[in-house]
Enzyme design. Structure first.
Site, PDB file in Angstrom:
ATOM      1  N   ARG A  92     -30.300  86.910 -19.888  1.00  0.00           N
ATOM      2  CA  ARG A  92     -28.872  87.577 -20.002  1.00  0.00           C
ATOM      3  C   ARG A  92     -28.798  88.690 -18.977  1.00  0.00           C
ATOM      4  O   ARG A  92     -28.016  89.011 -18.465  1.00  0.00           O
ATOM      5  CB  ARG A  92     -28.882  88.053 -20.909  1.00  0.00           C
ATOM      6  CG  ARG A  92     -27.699  87.195 -22.268  1.00  0.00           C
ATOM      7  CD  ARG A  92     -27.395  87.657 -23.766  1.00  0.00           C
ATOM      8  NE  ARG A  92     -26.455  87.125 -23.945  1.00  0.00           N
ATOM      9  CZ  ARG A  92     -26.360  86.881 -25.338  1.00  0.00           C
ATOM     10  NH1 ARG A  92     -26.348  88.159 -26.332  1.00  0.00           N
ATOM     11  NH2 ARG A  92     -25.444  86.313 -25.600  1.00  0.00           N
ATOM     12  N   LYS A 129     -23.498  72.358 -40.777  1.00  0.00           N
ATOM     13  CA  LYS A 129     -22.231  72.530 -41.035  1.00  0.00           C
ATOM     14  C   LYS A 129     -20.899  71.626 -40.775  1.00  0.00           C
ATOM     15  O   LYS A 129     -20.524  72.364 -39.467  1.00  0.00           O
ATOM     16  CB  LYS A 129     -22.562  73.462 -42.222  1.00  0.00           C
ATOM     17  CG  LYS A 129     -23.669  73.764 -43.129  1.00  0.00           C
ATOM     18  CD  LYS A 129     -23.444  74.739 -43.364  1.00  0.00           C
ATOM     19  CE  LYS A 129     -24.643  75.171 -44.361  1.00  0.00           C
ATOM     20  NZ  LYS A 129     -24.595  76.610 -45.759  1.00  0.00           N
ATOM     21  N   GLY A 155     -26.886  79.403 -28.638  1.00  0.00           N
ATOM     22  CA  GLY A 155     -27.878  79.563 -28.029  1.00  0.00           C
ATOM     23  C   GLY A 155     -28.946  78.251 -28.723  1.00  0.00           C
ATOM     24  O   GLY A 155     -30.118  78.122 -27.651  1.00  0.00           O
ATOM     25  N   GLY A 209     -21.780  83.034 -29.883  1.00  0.00           N
ATOM     26  CA  GLY A 209     -20.480  83.448 -30.734  1.00  0.00           C
ATOM     27  C   GLY A 209     -18.850  83.206 -29.364  1.00  0.00           C
ATOM     28  O   GLY A 209     -18.063  82.585 -29.991  1.00  0.00           O
TER      29      GLY A 209
END
Ligand code: 3PG
Ligand code: MG
Length: 423
Positions: free
Chosen positions: A59, A221, A378, A401
């Site tokens: 980053r 999930k 990630g 996110g």
């Protein structure tokens, strides 16, 4: 009670109708005269740390082109970022001092100062002392509660430190926080080079892809990916469901999955996603053979089996060779590939084969100019690096996110704010 409500799908589908901000209104730093100006640059240096050391500099290195352009243009560069989630309190583990040292190292000859607060007297003194061509990295924005509250007063305090605002923190764009949202109303606002690259890559993959376009959605999930899947069925020609999540889809179709990770609660949702895919002409692709084992650990005894042959004491930990070969054939027919989530338990040897092999195949097609492949998240980026192709996709997002929320079809508040306050 069914806690994974199908109404989520309706909500997610509605978001698809919401229009994206007009990206063409976003002003970029290209050609901007910054000589002698105080330029506030919001970056996302929320980097992984261990024992006070930065363990992954991605980053940082990805915003160096923006920082260098501003430094070379003679700006006084004032860098703002958050680190971790200190919730309005100072804490030694979330201090940016070690990050400032790393930035200084990576910036070569440029002088990089660390300033112990991001607003107030300390920040003002530090910024006043800054010379053109120098950089100041200010302490963690999240030491002040106003940041996460998108507080106008806090944004004003930040804005007083600069003449121009540059946002190069795409990976923080899903947060409506003061340093990325409220501040854009107070200073002339521009997108940095990384911000523009991220927006263009995602726009190219999701809003205006070369077709056919395929997405691979992995992850454990279904319940955390309902919005993503719902949005993707409306946009993709093919949607590959993989990883733990695929088991719930297989289960919903009556396929024996042994003791694989499964969310029986999510079956109604799964059925609705399948129906939506059909309605939009999106082909759902599920694995049809698997690598199974009795336990999830490195080196566990494994076996390959077809759908229908998974035993009650076995779990699916990777795609099987037939499914991998099938996907490779499909890749060859695609023009665009969007990848989020590994297709197997890649952290445990040897259950990463499917993920790595498919990533290498996509990278090969990119190299041959046959495919545009875009990845984010990630786990996905970690897997790409292990596969040795972290630099070979067309574009790898720095966002977790924010990437996911874009896949969900949501408007990212910080990107919207840049468009709103742009040209
Ligand atoms: C990230 O790492 O995804 C961004 O820096 C946002 O961090 P947050 O999830 O703590 O807001
Ligand atoms: Mg996060």
């Amino acid at each position: 009670m069914n806690d994974i409500a199908t109404s989520n799908i309706a909500r997610a589908a509605n978001m698809n109708g919401g229009s994206k901000p007009d990206f063409s209104r976003i002003r970029t730093v290209d050609g901007l005269d910054v000589k002698g100006k105080r330029v506030l640059v919001r970056v996302d240096f929320n980097v992984p740390m261990q024992d006070g050391e930065v363990t992954d500099t991605t980053r940082i290195t990805r915003v160096l082109p923006t920082l260098k352009q501003l430094v070379n243009g003679g700006a006084k560069v004032i860098v703002l970022t958050h680190l971790g989630r200190p919730k309005g309190q100072r804490s030694p583990e979330t201090s940016l001092a070690p990050v400032a040292a790393k930035v200084a190292e990576l910036m070569g000859g440029t002088k990089v100062h660390f300033i112990k607060d991001c607003v107030g007297e300390e920040a003002k003194r530090g910024v006043d002392a800054l010379k053109p061509g120098e950089v100041a990295l200010l302490e963690n924005l999240r030491y002040h509660a106003g940041e996460e509250k998108n507080d106008a007063g806090f944004a004003k305090q930040l804005a007083e430190l600069g003449d121009i605002y540059v946002d190069d923190a795409f990976s923080s764009s899903h947060r409506a926080h003061a340093s990325v949202e409220a501040i854009t109303y107070l200073l002339p606002s521009y997108a940095g080079l990384l911000m523009m690259a991220e927006i263009r890559a995602l726009d190219r993959a999701l809003e205006h892809p070369a077709r056919p376009v395929m997405a691979i959605a992995g992850g454990a999930k279904v319940s955390t990916k309902i919005q993503v899947l719902t949005n993707l069925t409306a946009r993709m020609d093919q949607l590959v469901l993989a990883g733990g999540m695929a088991s719930t889809f297989l289960y919903a179709q009556g396929v024996e999955i042994g003791k694989s990770l499964c969310q029986p609660d999510a079956v109604p949702v799964v059925k609705e996603i399948m129906a939506r895919a059909k309605q939009h002409g999106c082909e759902i692709v599920l694995p049809h053979d698997f690598v199974v084992a009795k336990e999830l650990k490195a080196g566990a005894e494994w076996q390959v089996c077809d759908a229908g042959s998974v035993q009650p004491d076995q779990m699916i930990l990777d795609m099987g060779p037939k499914s991998i070969a099938d996907l490779k054939r499909r890749f060859a027919e695609m023009k665009t590939l969007v990848w989020n989530g590994p297709v197997g338990a890649f952290e445990f040897e040897p259950f990463g084969s499917g993920t790595f092999e498919l990533m290498r195949e996509a990278a090969r097609l990119v190299k041959d100019g046959k495919l545009v492949a875009i990845a984010g998240g990630g786990d996905t980026v970690a897997a790409l690096n292990i596969a040795g192709v972290g630099k070979e996709f067309t574009y790898v997002s720095t966002a977790g996110g924010a990437f996911l929320e874009w896949l969900e079809g949501k408007t990212l508040p910080a990107v919207a704010a840049l468009a709103e306050n742009g040209a």
